[in-house]
Scaffold this motif. Structure first.
Motif, PDB file in Angstrom:
ATOM      1  N   UNK A  61      -3.054   2.662 -51.173  1.00  0.00           N
ATOM      2  CA  UNK A  61      -3.904   3.418 -50.774  1.00  0.00           C
ATOM      3  C   UNK A  61      -3.294   3.779 -49.332  1.00  0.00           C
ATOM      4  N   UNK A  62      -3.140   5.122 -48.953  1.00  0.00           N
ATOM      5  CA  UNK A  62      -2.509   5.453 -47.817  1.00  0.00           C
ATOM      6  C   UNK A  62      -3.860   6.140 -46.831  1.00  0.00           C
ATOM      7  N   UNK A  63      -3.620   5.905 -45.620  1.00  0.00           N
ATOM      8  CA  UNK A  63      -4.664   6.244 -44.587  1.00  0.00           C
ATOM      9  C   UNK A  63      -3.913   6.787 -43.616  1.00  0.00           C
ATOM     10  N   UNK A  64      -4.292   8.316 -43.214  1.00  0.00           N
ATOM     11  CA  UNK A  64      -3.556   9.125 -42.422  1.00  0.00           C
ATOM     12  C   UNK A  64      -4.337   9.775 -41.212  1.00  0.00           C
ATOM     13  N   UNK A  65      -4.404   9.464 -40.055  1.00  0.00           N
ATOM     14  CA  UNK A  65      -4.959  10.168 -38.927  1.00  0.00           C
ATOM     15  C   UNK A  65      -4.425  11.272 -38.402  1.00  0.00           C
ATOM     16  N   UNK A  66      -5.214  12.059 -38.272  1.00  0.00           N
ATOM     17  CA  UNK A  66      -4.685  13.248 -37.641  1.00  0.00           C
ATOM     18  C   UNK A  66      -5.747  13.960 -36.372  1.00  0.00           C
ATOM     19  N   UNK A  67      -4.966  14.374 -35.463  1.00  0.00           N
ATOM     20  CA  UNK A  67      -6.011  15.151 -34.530  1.00  0.00           C
ATOM     21  C   UNK A  67      -5.978  16.726 -34.965  1.00  0.00           C
ATOM     22  N   UNK A  68      -7.205  17.183 -34.882  1.00  0.00           N
ATOM     23  CA  UNK A  68      -7.347  18.602 -35.248  1.00  0.00           C
ATOM     24  C   UNK A  68      -6.990  19.632 -33.881  1.00  0.00           C
ATOM     25  N   UNK A  69      -6.843  20.805 -34.098  1.00  0.00           N
ATOM     26  CA  UNK A  69      -6.637  21.548 -32.866  1.00  0.00           C
ATOM     27  C   UNK A  69      -7.672  21.602 -31.846  1.00  0.00           C
ATOM     28  N   UNK A  81      -9.374  18.785 -31.045  1.00  0.00           N
ATOM     29  CA  UNK A  81      -9.384  17.652 -30.397  1.00  0.00           C
ATOM     30  C   UNK A  81     -10.106  16.456 -31.300  1.00  0.00           C
ATOM     31  N   UNK A  82     -10.814  16.797 -32.452  1.00  0.00           N
ATOM     32  CA  UNK A  82     -11.493  15.966 -33.247  1.00  0.00           C
ATOM     33  C   UNK A  82     -10.498  15.164 -34.145  1.00  0.00           C
ATOM     34  N   UNK A  83     -10.845  14.147 -34.659  1.00  0.00           N
ATOM     35  CA  UNK A  83     -10.052  13.377 -35.497  1.00  0.00           C
ATOM     36  C   UNK A  83     -10.535  13.408 -36.939  1.00  0.00           C
ATOM     37  N   UNK A  84      -9.512  13.272 -37.861  1.00  0.00           N
ATOM     38  CA  UNK A  84      -9.949  13.090 -39.361  1.00  0.00           C
ATOM     39  C   UNK A  84      -9.094  12.244 -39.909  1.00  0.00           C
ATOM     40  N   UNK A  85      -9.532  11.732 -40.970  1.00  0.00           N
ATOM     41  CA  UNK A  85      -9.025  10.719 -41.710  1.00  0.00           C
ATOM     42  C   UNK A  85      -8.528  11.160 -43.128  1.00  0.00           C
TER      43      UNK A  85
END
Length: 145
Positions: free
Chosen positions: A95-103, A105-109
């Protein structure tokens, strides 16, 4: 260390190097002619072939788009080939979890439920991946608060 222990360490190192962005170290876990086939749900059973050094390095480098990744390795079944002692295979759940910050500024997983069907070759420097067949069975996206 037994062959199975060495292969299990190789599998763990792949995840660790991905999470710590050690692109070259992750690349070096493969044989010189190593390759990957990646099956994403939206490709309807067709694999994306990663079969050159350039493509392999670019794939590992692409992880840098994520702020953080965490790979959790579940079941691992390793099979040694008694007739070909320098070859082995494994079936691995991750199971791979990837955190990204959207344009904005909000974060998604992004959570990816993965299965790997691996083949290995024992080289003079130890066990290496010969081929990783990655099946991304489910990919889920969530907003983080």
């Amino acid at each position: 260390m037994t062959n199975k222990e060495e292969i299990h360490t190789l599998i763990n190192n792949y995840a660790t190097y991905a999470d710590t962005r050690q692109t070259k170290a992750q690349f070096d876990l493969f044989t010189k002619d190593g390759s990957m086939s990646v099956y994403y749900p939206w490709n309807k059973g067709k694999a994306e072939e990663i079969n050159t050094s350039e493509k392999m390095l670019a794939t590992f480098e692409a992880l840098k788009q994520y702020e953080k990744t965490v790979h959790f390795i579940g079941q691992v079944e390793i099979a040694l080939d008694s007739e070909k002692p320098r070859q082995a295979s494994a079936y691995v759940y991750t199971i791979a979890h990837h955190v990204i910050t959207k344009e904005n500024g909000e974060k998604s997983l992004m959570i990816a439920y993965l299965r790997y069907d691996d083949s290995f070759e024992k080289t003079e420097s130890g066990w290496k991946f010969k081929h990783r067949e990655l099946h991304a069975d489910v990919i889920e996206n969530r907003d983080l608060k």
